[in-house]
Scaffold this motif. Sequence first.
Motif, PDB file in Angstrom:
ATOM      1  N   GLN A  29      32.393  79.362  59.769  1.00  0.00           N
ATOM      2  CA  GLN A  29      31.788  78.231  59.070  1.00  0.00           C
ATOM      3  C   GLN A  29      31.756  78.482  57.562  1.00  0.00           C
ATOM      4  N   LEU A  30      31.405  79.696  57.166  1.00  0.00           N
ATOM      5  CA  LEU A  30      31.392  80.031  55.742  1.00  0.00           C
ATOM      6  C   LEU A  30      32.798  79.910  55.141  1.00  0.00           C
ATOM      7  N   ALA A  31      33.808  80.289  55.933  1.00  0.00           N
ATOM      8  CA  ALA A  31      35.184  80.137  55.466  1.00  0.00           C
ATOM      9  C   ALA A  31      35.524  78.657  55.288  1.00  0.00           C
ATOM     10  N   LEU A  44      33.774  82.018  51.492  1.00  0.00           N
ATOM     11  CA  LEU A  44      34.594  83.220  51.602  1.00  0.00           C
ATOM     12  C   LEU A  44      35.920  82.785  52.197  1.00  0.00           C
ATOM     13  N   THR A  45      36.904  83.680  52.191  1.00  0.00           N
ATOM     14  CA  THR A  45      38.160  83.413  52.883  1.00  0.00           C
ATOM     15  C   THR A  45      38.413  84.522  53.882  1.00  0.00           C
ATOM     16  N   LEU A  46      39.215  84.223  54.885  1.00  0.00           N
ATOM     17  CA  LEU A  46      39.513  85.222  55.904  1.00  0.00           C
ATOM     18  C   LEU A  46      40.340  86.367  55.343  1.00  0.00           C
ATOM     19  N   ASP A  47      40.978  86.145  54.213  1.00  0.00           N
ATOM     20  CA  ASP A  47      41.778  87.195  53.583  1.00  0.00           C
ATOM     21  C   ASP A  47      41.014  87.958  52.511  1.00  0.00           C
ATOM     22  N   ASP A  48      39.753  87.630  52.298  1.00  0.00           N
ATOM     23  CA  ASP A  48      38.928  88.441  51.409  1.00  0.00           C
ATOM     24  C   ASP A  48      38.865  89.875  51.925  1.00  0.00           C
ATOM     25  N   THR A  49      38.834  90.819  51.008  1.00  0.00           N
ATOM     26  CA  THR A  49      38.710  92.211  51.428  1.00  0.00           C
ATOM     27  C   THR A  49      37.242  92.578  51.623  1.00  0.00           C
ATOM     28  N   LEU A  50      37.040  93.599  52.408  1.00  0.00           N
ATOM     29  CA  LEU A  50      35.699  94.136  52.596  1.00  0.00           C
ATOM     30  C   LEU A  50      35.146  94.625  51.266  1.00  0.00           C
ATOM     31  N   GLY A  54      37.947 100.073  52.042  1.00  0.00           N
ATOM     32  CA  GLY A  54      37.498  98.691  52.055  1.00  0.00           C
ATOM     33  C   GLY A  54      38.437  97.717  51.375  1.00  0.00           C
ATOM     34  N   SER A  55      39.221  98.176  50.405  1.00  0.00           N
ATOM     35  CA  SER A  55      40.143  97.288  49.697  1.00  0.00           C
ATOM     36  C   SER A  55      41.364  96.933  50.531  1.00  0.00           C
ATOM     37  N   ARG A  56      41.561  97.623  51.654  1.00  0.00           N
ATOM     38  CA  ARG A  56      42.721  97.384  52.524  1.00  0.00           C
ATOM     39  C   ARG A  56      42.351  96.603  53.771  1.00  0.00           C
ATOM     40  N   ILE A  57      41.060  96.315  53.960  1.00  0.00           N
ATOM     41  CA  ILE A  57      40.575  95.674  55.192  1.00  0.00           C
ATOM     42  C   ILE A  57      40.104  94.265  54.863  1.00  0.00           C
ATOM     43  N   THR A  58      40.528  93.276  55.662  1.00  0.00           N
ATOM     44  CA  THR A  58      40.138  91.896  55.412  1.00  0.00           C
ATOM     45  C   THR A  58      39.090  91.415  56.420  1.00  0.00           C
ATOM     46  N   VAL A  59      38.462  90.303  56.075  1.00  0.00           N
ATOM     47  CA  VAL A  59      37.492  89.677  56.970  1.00  0.00           C
ATOM     48  C   VAL A  59      38.161  89.307  58.286  1.00  0.00           C
ATOM     49  N   LEU A 112      31.600  73.259  66.480  1.00  0.00           N
ATOM     50  CA  LEU A 112      30.941  74.147  65.526  1.00  0.00           C
ATOM     51  C   LEU A 112      31.812  74.458  64.310  1.00  0.00           C
ATOM     52  N   LEU A 113      33.115  74.250  64.423  1.00  0.00           N
ATOM     53  CA  LEU A 113      34.043  74.653  63.369  1.00  0.00           C
ATOM     54  C   LEU A 113      34.926  73.500  62.943  1.00  0.00           C
ATOM     55  N   GLY A 114      35.446  73.582  61.727  1.00  0.00           N
ATOM     56  CA  GLY A 114      36.445  72.638  61.274  1.00  0.00           C
ATOM     57  C   GLY A 114      37.778  72.912  61.954  1.00  0.00           C
ATOM     58  N   PRO A 115      38.713  71.955  61.919  1.00  0.00           N
ATOM     59  CA  PRO A 115      40.005  72.124  62.601  1.00  0.00           C
ATOM     60  C   PRO A 115      40.763  73.369  62.179  1.00  0.00           C
ATOM     61  N   ALA A 116      40.765  73.682  60.900  1.00  0.00           N
ATOM     62  CA  ALA A 116      41.527  74.851  60.430  1.00  0.00           C
ATOM     63  C   ALA A 116      40.923  76.141  60.961  1.00  0.00           C
TER      64      ALA A 116
END
Length: 385
Positions: free
Chosen positions: A108-110, A115-121, A132-137, A299-303
């Motif tokens: 939902q936050l995405a 935030l984006t799913l490709d944001d890093t930790l 953490g810079s190599r790991i994404t959400v 609960l979620l948008g289509p994307a």
Amino acid sequence: MHIVAAGLFAAATGTTDVLAAPARAAAGAPARSATTGRTLHVGTMQAALDDIAATAAVGVLAEVNDGAQVWKGASGVARLGTRQPVSAEGRFRVGSITKCFIAAVVLQLAGEGRLTLDDTLQRWLPGILPDGSRITVRQLLQHTSGVVNYTNAASFRAVYRSEADIVRMRNRTWTPRELVTFVDDLPLLFEPGSSWEYSNTNFVLLGMVVERVTGVHYAAEVRRRILRPLGLLHTRVPGANPVLAGVHPHGYLAVEHDGVDQPVDITVFNPSVAGASGEMTSTAKDLNIFFRALVDGRLLGPAEQEQMKIAHATRRDYQYGLGLMTRSTLGGTRLWGHRGEIFGYYAESWTAEDNGRQLTVAVTPWGDIDPKVAITELVETVFES
């Protein structure tokens, strides 16, 4: 001997999570939609619950819902040494089914662009892990991060060496940062995104990300975004509260005494040791409502819905989307849901595709048979009858 629901320790022996998946239908089996309107074979389902209670559990409860028909059943006793029946509407600890609620909040936050799913930790939790810079959400949600499961770490197992230690530590409160500390000096299992390995640490970290993004605890976001809108009145995010409120079956651990396994009631237990990876409590009815809404896209948008259902292959009997398991029955019905285990409790919740039938079942394991095997057979009965 007694099968012990070791909960958070299950992963070390090659089972899953806080899960244990019997080898059944291949994860990539062809899927078909389940249709509603089939007759519920009440006698067959009740007999299956009776068999689970007789061989693998103190008690068991279940709800089957296909939109037009609802069946609730239970068997066994709610508490050893009594004749108190199990209530089909009783509350139980859901273990890793908690992950689905956390995943829904993150997605939902995405969808809101926070935030984006490709944001890093590293972006949200700077310095929390060396890599953490190599790991994404996305990788945290899908268990492709390579982060070690903290419940497998030697330092964690030095604290929880046996069921007796679980009982001794039952009132200990753990913070998410303390749980992550068990693995923060351990190398990744693999390059992020290159493989898959179930890790409770992923969702402890996601709970921390939710707090950093929103400024409030993930429990508050789960309540605001999911529990209240869906009317899940009997679902809780208890934090450090050890009490399982309302009518409920009691869970047990087998603690050795003079060479014999003795049942010790572990119902009152501080679930902060699981945190965002497995702390929640609920009912069969509430979980069916939740998974219907999640799978149907309410609960979620289509994307975000599309991303959630992109499933990664595993070495188990399921594939894994973003915080959601998917598997097929032997007859080819595609199911979405999750399994969950925490000390004294084991649960599964499955929803067939395209507004199909649902099953949520919870047991308090105790017996000579692994209840997970019997539940696999129950799943086939429910979805293929």
